[in-house]
Design an enzyme around this catalytic site. Structure first.
Site, PDB file in Angstrom:
ATOM      1  N   SER A 176      11.360  -2.983  10.786  1.00  0.00           N
ATOM      2  CA  SER A 176      11.190  -3.986   9.727  1.00  0.00           C
ATOM      3  C   SER A 176      12.034  -5.226  10.006  1.00  0.00           C
ATOM      4  O   SER A 176      11.613  -6.354   9.730  1.00  0.00           O
ATOM      5  CB  SER A 176      11.596  -3.379   8.374  1.00  0.00           C
ATOM      6  OG  SER A 176      10.634  -2.423   7.979  1.00  0.00           O
ATOM      7  N   ARG A 209      -2.066  -8.635   9.841  1.00  0.00           N
ATOM      8  CA  ARG A 209      -2.010  -7.975   8.528  1.00  0.00           C
ATOM      9  C   ARG A 209      -3.358  -8.075   7.807  1.00  0.00           C
ATOM     10  O   ARG A 209      -3.733  -7.154   7.072  1.00  0.00           O
ATOM     11  CB  ARG A 209      -0.872  -8.589   7.704  1.00  0.00           C
ATOM     12  CG  ARG A 209       0.472  -8.156   8.243  1.00  0.00           C
ATOM     13  CD  ARG A 209       1.649  -8.935   7.735  1.00  0.00           C
ATOM     14  NE  ARG A 209       2.868  -8.459   8.402  1.00  0.00           N
ATOM     15  CZ  ARG A 209       4.046  -9.047   8.349  1.00  0.00           C
ATOM     16  NH1 ARG A 209       4.191 -10.170   7.659  1.00  0.00           N
ATOM     17  NH2 ARG A 209       5.083  -8.544   8.981  1.00  0.00           N
ATOM     18  N   GLN A 262     -16.020  14.066 -16.733  1.00  0.00           N
ATOM     19  CA  GLN A 262     -15.346  12.780 -16.932  1.00  0.00           C
ATOM     20  C   GLN A 262     -14.111  12.612 -16.033  1.00  0.00           C
ATOM     21  O   GLN A 262     -13.791  11.499 -15.603  1.00  0.00           O
ATOM     22  CB  GLN A 262     -14.931  12.633 -18.395  1.00  0.00           C
ATOM     23  CG  GLN A 262     -15.378  11.313 -18.969  1.00  0.00           C
ATOM     24  CD  GLN A 262     -15.116  11.214 -20.452  1.00  0.00           C
ATOM     25  OE1 GLN A 262     -14.109  11.713 -20.961  1.00  0.00           O
ATOM     26  NE2 GLN A 262     -16.017  10.572 -21.152  1.00  0.00           N
ATOM     27  N   GLU A 299       2.437  -2.951  11.225  1.00  0.00           N
ATOM     28  CA  GLU A 299       2.279  -4.412  11.054  1.00  0.00           C
ATOM     29  C   GLU A 299       2.993  -4.900   9.774  1.00  0.00           C
ATOM     30  O   GLU A 299       2.546  -5.829   9.107  1.00  0.00           O
ATOM     31  CB  GLU A 299       0.811  -4.833  11.140  1.00  0.00           C
ATOM     32  CG  GLU A 299       0.219  -4.384  12.476  1.00  0.00           C
ATOM     33  CD  GLU A 299      -0.810  -5.277  13.097  1.00  0.00           C
ATOM     34  OE1 GLU A 299      -0.970  -6.425  12.639  1.00  0.00           O
ATOM     35  OE2 GLU A 299      -1.451  -4.830  14.062  1.00  0.00           O
TER      36      GLU A 299
END
Ligand code: CAA
Length: 379
Positions: A132, A243, A279, A363
């Site tokens: 990062s 990205r 549902q 990425e």
């Protein structure tokens, strides 16, 4: 449908869909199980112009617009996300930085073979201790006569071992911090470039991801991409496009998970009726649809802006954040709808669930996308 597609965009989307369904789908499950790289498919995608889609024809590409590229990527990701990432990395972070920052000679030498699909490329930014925090690179480029020698390790390199030309970031001037990082085009066939055996991954198993060790690997002065110190700029500009590509991959995977879930909800019975009449299942399907549709619009918006040459850092990060987080949720619900069968390797949702997981990581993680979005808002 927004946006209104041109006939050319629809033709490219349909060509990608036909190829994906007829040529990629049949072996996708087996390739995933065997972790087999789809060499033949990648070669055919190259012949179709899909490996350098937005690169002008003069440089070996297809010369189409960015939205066409994204539409094609989405179709391919619906069928095999490993093929999609191989294609995305070549287009977005190998070809595009050379197109934007490369000299004419670099475009002739590197871009033409990459964009025409003659060779595959990739992007060497990440290191074992720099993910990062992209500016924390340790890989060193030392000046020698006529060029530079690269030393260090690069981690998680997509197309490693199967690709040849890699946009590679290394520290040329350590005293300058972030401004001391430069970008090069590295030929992986040079001595000193060692590709480890492919990583054993949770998903995207038929794409290749390797650790690379560089030991006095030579790059010539002419292989410097952009100016000295432009490395982070080259990388982050490339990642804006990358990205959007990963976000499109996530939309494709999520749409497939939704399609599979709808079909299953129609045919699987419980308590005397198709589960789609319960549902609980309906609320899942409705929420899945909403997230896929919203993701797609964010991705298309970012793609259109990128195509027009507008700054799109905020839009690319927003699209990646939302589309990938949504896709992980959608695939998780798909497994839930399939119940025990969703946990079986015989059903495609099991592969989608594994493949999608990395999209919130590579990425730029979701945490990094939030930083990029917030910084853009506060600027
Ligand atoms: N386009 C062009 N230039 C940009 C830019 C962009 N989008 N964003 C920043 N820059 C420039 C800045 O202007 C700055 O240059 P100047 O000082 O000349 O202005 C320089 O780049 C450094 O920017 P920051 O100071 O903002 O950098 P930072 O250290 O604060 O980091 C970050 C910012 C957003 C956290 C960045 O490090 C980041 O994005 N990290 C994530 C890295 C990442 O995505 N890695 C993915 C690996 S690749 C991969 O996964 C490939 C694969 O094979 C699949």
């Amino acid at each position: 449908m927004f946006p209104a597609f041109t006939e050319d965009q629809l033709a490219i989307r349909d060509a990608a869909r036909d190829f994906a369904v007829n040529e990629i789908e049949p072996g996708a499950m087996a390739r995933d199980h065997a972790a087999e790289f789809p060499s033949d498919i990648i070669r055919q995608l190259g012949e179709m112009g899909f490996m350098g889609m937005t690169v002008p024809e003069a440089y070996g590409g297809a010369g189409v617009d960015y939205l066409s590229y994204i539409l094609a990527l989405e179709e391919i990701a619906k069928v095999d996300a490993s093929v999609a990432v191989t294609m995305s990395v070549n287009n977005s972070v190998a070809c595009a930085p050379i197109l934007v920052f490369g000299t004419e000679a670099q475009k002739q030498k590197y871009l033409k073979p990459l964009a025409s699909g003659e060779v595959l490329g990739g992007f060497m930014l990440t290191e074992p201790d720099a993910g990062s925090d992209a500016a924390a690179l340790k890989c060193r480029a030392t000046k020698v006569e006529g060029g530079w020698q690269l030393n260090g390790a690069k981690a998680w390199i997509t197309n490693g071992g199967v690709g040849r030309y890699f946009v590679t970031m290394a520290v040329t001037h350590p005293e300058l911090g972030k401004k001391g990082i430069s970008a090069f085009v590295l030929d992986a066939e040079r001595p000193g470039v060692h590709m480890a055996k492919p990583e054993e991954k949770m998903g995207l198993r038929s794409s290749k991801t390797v650790m690379v060790t560089l030991e006095d690997a030579f790059v010539a002065d002419d292989d410097l991409l952009g100016g000295p110190g432009d490395g982070l700029k080259v990388a982050l500009h490339g990642l804006d496009g990358g990205r959007i590509g990963i976000a499109a991959q996530a939309v494709g995977i999520a749409q497939r998970a939704l399609n599979e879930s709808i079909a299953y909800a129609r045919t699987r019975h419980s308590f005397g009726k198709p589960i789609g009449e319960h549902q609980a299942i309906q609320t899942y399907l409705a929420e899945m649809e909403a997230r896929v549709q919203a993701s797609r619009l964010l991705v298309y918006k970012a793609a259109i802006m990128r195509n027009e040459g507008q700054p799109c850092t905020l839009e690319a990060a927003t699209a990646k954040l939302f589309a990938t987080e949504s896709a992980v949720w959608v695939c998780d619900r798909a497994v839930q709808i399939f119940g025990g069968y969703g946990y079986s390797r015989e059903y495609v949702v099991e592969r989608l669930y594994r493949d999608v997981r990395v999209t919130t990581i590579y990425e730029g993680t979701s945490e990094i996308q939030r930083i990029v979005v917030a910084r853009s808002l506060l600027k």
